[in-house]
Design a protein around this motif. Sequence first.
Motif, PDB file in Angstrom:
ATOM      1  N   UNK A   1      -3.990   5.542  -4.442  1.00 51.86           N
ATOM      2  CA  UNK A   1      -4.585   5.226  -3.146  1.00 51.86           C
ATOM      3  C   UNK A   1      -3.512   4.769  -2.158  1.00 51.86           C
ATOM      4  N   UNK A   2      -2.510   4.022  -2.645  1.00 56.41           N
ATOM      5  CA  UNK A   2      -1.420   3.574  -1.774  1.00 56.41           C
ATOM      6  C   UNK A   2      -0.656   4.773  -1.225  1.00 56.41           C
ATOM      7  N   UNK A   3      -0.425   5.754  -2.076  1.00 52.63           N
ATOM      8  CA  UNK A   3       0.262   6.961  -1.617  1.00 52.63           C
ATOM      9  C   UNK A   3      -0.521   7.645  -0.507  1.00 52.63           C
ATOM     10  N   UNK A   4      -1.838   7.742  -0.685  1.00 55.38           N
ATOM     11  CA  UNK A   4      -2.685   8.386   0.312  1.00 55.38           C
ATOM     12  C   UNK A   4      -2.624   7.621   1.631  1.00 55.38           C
ATOM     13  N   UNK A   5      -2.588   6.297   1.535  1.00 60.53           N
ATOM     14  CA  UNK A   5      -2.507   5.464   2.745  1.00 60.53           C
ATOM     15  C   UNK A   5      -1.195   5.723   3.484  1.00 60.53           C
ATOM     16  N   UNK A   6      -0.084   5.782   2.753  1.00 61.52           N
ATOM     17  CA  UNK A   6       1.221   6.035   3.386  1.00 61.52           C
ATOM     18  C   UNK A   6       1.247   7.423   4.011  1.00 61.52           C
ATOM     19  N   UNK A   7       0.705   8.410   3.299  1.00 55.26           N
ATOM     20  CA  UNK A   7       0.643   9.763   3.850  1.00 55.26           C
ATOM     21  C   UNK A   7      -0.219   9.794   5.107  1.00 55.26           C
ATOM     22  N   UNK A   8      -1.332   9.067   5.087  1.00 56.12           N
ATOM     23  CA  UNK A   8      -2.199   8.997   6.269  1.00 56.12           C
ATOM     24  C   UNK A   8      -1.472   8.320   7.430  1.00 56.12           C
ATOM     25  N   UNK A   9      -0.648   7.329   7.131  1.00 62.89           N
ATOM     26  CA  UNK A   9       0.145   6.650   8.163  1.00 62.89           C
ATOM     27  C   UNK A   9       1.124   7.623   8.814  1.00 62.89           C
ATOM     28  N   UNK A  10       1.808   8.427   7.985  1.00 58.24           N
ATOM     29  CA  UNK A  10       2.751   9.421   8.507  1.00 58.24           C
ATOM     30  C   UNK A  10       2.015  10.445   9.361  1.00 58.24           C
TER      31      UNK A  10
ATOM     32  N   UNK B   1       8.274   5.288   7.083  1.00 59.47           N
ATOM     33  CA  UNK B   1       7.101   5.814   6.396  1.00 59.47           C
ATOM     34  C   UNK B   1       7.488   6.863   5.363  1.00 59.47           C
ATOM     35  N   UNK B   2       8.399   7.764   5.729  1.00 59.45           N
ATOM     36  CA  UNK B   2       8.860   8.809   4.810  1.00 59.45           C
ATOM     37  C   UNK B   2       9.597   8.202   3.619  1.00 59.45           C
ATOM     38  N   UNK B   3      10.454   7.219   3.864  1.00 63.33           N
ATOM     39  CA  UNK B   3      11.205   6.569   2.788  1.00 63.33           C
ATOM     40  C   UNK B   3      10.286   5.800   1.844  1.00 63.33           C
ATOM     41  N   UNK B   4       9.262   5.163   2.404  1.00 65.13           N
ATOM     42  CA  UNK B   4       8.290   4.447   1.565  1.00 65.13           C
ATOM     43  C   UNK B   4       7.553   5.423   0.665  1.00 65.13           C
ATOM     44  N   UNK B   5       7.208   6.576   1.201  1.00 67.77           N
ATOM     45  CA  UNK B   5       6.529   7.602   0.405  1.00 67.77           C
ATOM     46  C   UNK B   5       7.414   8.033  -0.762  1.00 67.77           C
ATOM     47  N   UNK B   6       8.697   8.276  -0.496  1.00 73.77           N
ATOM     48  CA  UNK B   6       9.624   8.663  -1.556  1.00 73.77           C
ATOM     49  C   UNK B   6       9.737   7.560  -2.603  1.00 73.77           C
ATOM     50  N   UNK B   7       9.865   6.316  -2.137  1.00 74.92           N
ATOM     51  CA  UNK B   7      10.019   5.186  -3.056  1.00 74.92           C
ATOM     52  C   UNK B   7       8.805   5.036  -3.969  1.00 74.92           C
ATOM     53  N   UNK B   8       7.613   5.129  -3.410  1.00 79.77           N
ATOM     54  CA  UNK B   8       6.401   4.984  -4.224  1.00 79.77           C
ATOM     55  C   UNK B   8       6.288   6.099  -5.259  1.00 79.77           C
ATOM     56  N   UNK B   9       6.674   7.307  -4.860  1.00 74.01           N
ATOM     57  CA  UNK B   9       6.578   8.439  -5.793  1.00 74.01           C
ATOM     58  C   UNK B   9       7.583   8.318  -6.932  1.00 74.01           C
ATOM     59  N   UNK B  10       8.740   7.729  -6.645  1.00 74.80           N
ATOM     60  CA  UNK B  10       9.772   7.585  -7.671  1.00 74.80           C
ATOM     61  C   UNK B  10       9.659   6.275  -8.445  1.00 74.80           C
ATOM     62  N   UNK B  11       8.703   5.427  -8.068  1.00 71.09           N
ATOM     63  CA  UNK B  11       8.558   4.115  -8.702  1.00 71.09           C
ATOM     64  C   UNK B  11       8.463   4.172 -10.225  1.00 71.09           C
ATOM     65  N   UNK B  12       7.651   5.074 -10.815  1.00 70.14           N
ATOM     66  CA  UNK B  12       7.582   5.117 -12.284  1.00 70.14           C
ATOM     67  C   UNK B  12       8.940   5.332 -12.949  1.00 70.14           C
ATOM     68  N   UNK B  13       9.780   6.179 -12.348  1.00 66.49           N
ATOM     69  CA  UNK B  13      11.106   6.416 -12.903  1.00 66.49           C
ATOM     70  C   UNK B  13      12.033   5.235 -12.609  1.00 66.49           C
ATOM     71  N   UNK B  14      11.927   4.692 -11.397  1.00 68.96           N
ATOM     72  CA  UNK B  14      12.777   3.560 -11.020  1.00 68.96           C
ATOM     73  C   UNK B  14      12.504   2.339 -11.891  1.00 68.96           C
ATOM     74  N   UNK B  15      11.238   2.122 -12.240  1.00 64.94           N
ATOM     75  CA  UNK B  15      10.885   0.977 -13.072  1.00 64.94           C
ATOM     76  C   UNK B  15      11.525   1.066 -14.447  1.00 64.94           C
ATOM     77  N   UNK B  16      11.649   2.286 -14.959  1.00 64.39           N
ATOM     78  CA  UNK B  16      12.227   2.472 -16.290  1.00 64.39           C
ATOM     79  C   UNK B  16      13.748   2.491 -16.253  1.00 64.39           C
ATOM     80  N   UNK B  17      14.318   2.452 -15.031  1.00 62.40           N
ATOM     81  CA  UNK B  17      15.770   2.525 -14.919  1.00 62.40           C
ATOM     82  C   UNK B  17      16.316   3.846 -15.396  1.00 62.40           C
ATOM     83  N   UNK B  18      15.505   4.902 -15.301  1.00 64.44           N
ATOM     84  CA  UNK B  18      15.857   6.252 -15.740  1.00 64.44           C
ATOM     85  C   UNK B  18      16.099   6.319 -17.255  1.00 64.44           C
TER      86      UNK B  18
END
Length: 423
Positions: A58-67, A332-349
Amino acid sequence: MTRLIKFLLSKEFFFVLFLTSGYFKSSESKIDITFVCLLVTVVLALKDMPNKMEKVTFRLIVVLAFIYALILIGFLYSPSASYAIDKLIKFTVLTIPAFLIGIMILQSEESVKRFLKSIIAVGVTMSVFAIYLFMSNNAGIGFIGLGDGNYLGLGRVTGLTFLILMIWITFSRMPRIKALLTIAVALLVFAALSISGARMPLLAALAVGALIVLRSVRIKNGVVLVSSGFKYLFSLLIVGVAFVSWLFSKGYLDTIIYRVSVLFTEKQGGVSAEGRLDRYNEAYEMFVSSPIFGKGLGSFTIFYNNGVDINDYPHNIFLEFLSELGLVGLIGFLVLIFLCLTPILKSGFKGMKLEQSALLACFLFLLLNANTTGDINDNRMMFAFLAIIFKVGTIKRKEFETVRSVKVPTEQSGGRIKGRQLA
């Protein structure tokens, strides 16, 4: 045969056709393949759509709607009319669906694998046709593309296909025959990429490919760790060098060699590179003039072309956001990228799955391309991969194959070989 038909009629295959159709369809066709594939994909995706939406989705959808809201507002104060309308329509009917379907469509491990296999199927098919066109036309210096001669499209699809195959060769446990066949297909695709004349897709594929090679070998506590398919990766590199040397001797690489050499031999990298530098400078000046909200959707072409309203853009997606939608749009674009990569970023790759590695490699490839050519809608495939990377990170299934490595015998390890996850 039944499995093949099921694959060709799957939502993942139609989704890939939707994303890539602009690279091989002809403008003379009476039927718009892109919208047909989009319609079929949506219908098939809705059948398997989950009943509830996760909070993080839902957060992703909100950011996309903001953009999207910024784009709509930017359209209102833009000095452009024709290009701004074209850009708004395409973002609404092509780019947003590419992102949303990427979230909707993948619900399991098998779905993710089908998506990647669909890219390979389309990439290999395009490669075969491209090589046939090249050989039948006795091409020397010139571009090779399908449909209306979209050489950049051919370069992007073959680049993606090559990287996916390279990931599978490097990190999966394949039988020898299957591995050798995969190497042969990868070389075929790389040949199509090389003869296309698409400079940035080739350079981006080589850059990301180098990262894959680097990740296949690690030294930890005096122990050398190599990927499970390192011997096949090594074979690909050795045979690849010989294969490229043969292509060079036949003159098949004249176009790409000439285009790359221009970057280093002509003033400011040649006309193409010089034009991009001029656009970068103009986009920056627009940002400095209107740093918060930019000059409006599609406004770059008005400032760069002295009021002429044609399809023109900065050839850099970050500068495009900055110049037309300002800092607010870029954030807004950078936040979208960050949220999408969060699962990988959390694991430290660490402990990335095979599919995640392939998708991340593809995203990096597309991001590099997005900063040299195309506007936001031309790079809608990048948005789709962002959504898919996010979705794969949220699928809570244990069947995903983990990227693995083996310990190379050394004096410190006492000659033992032990399976170990590559961090």
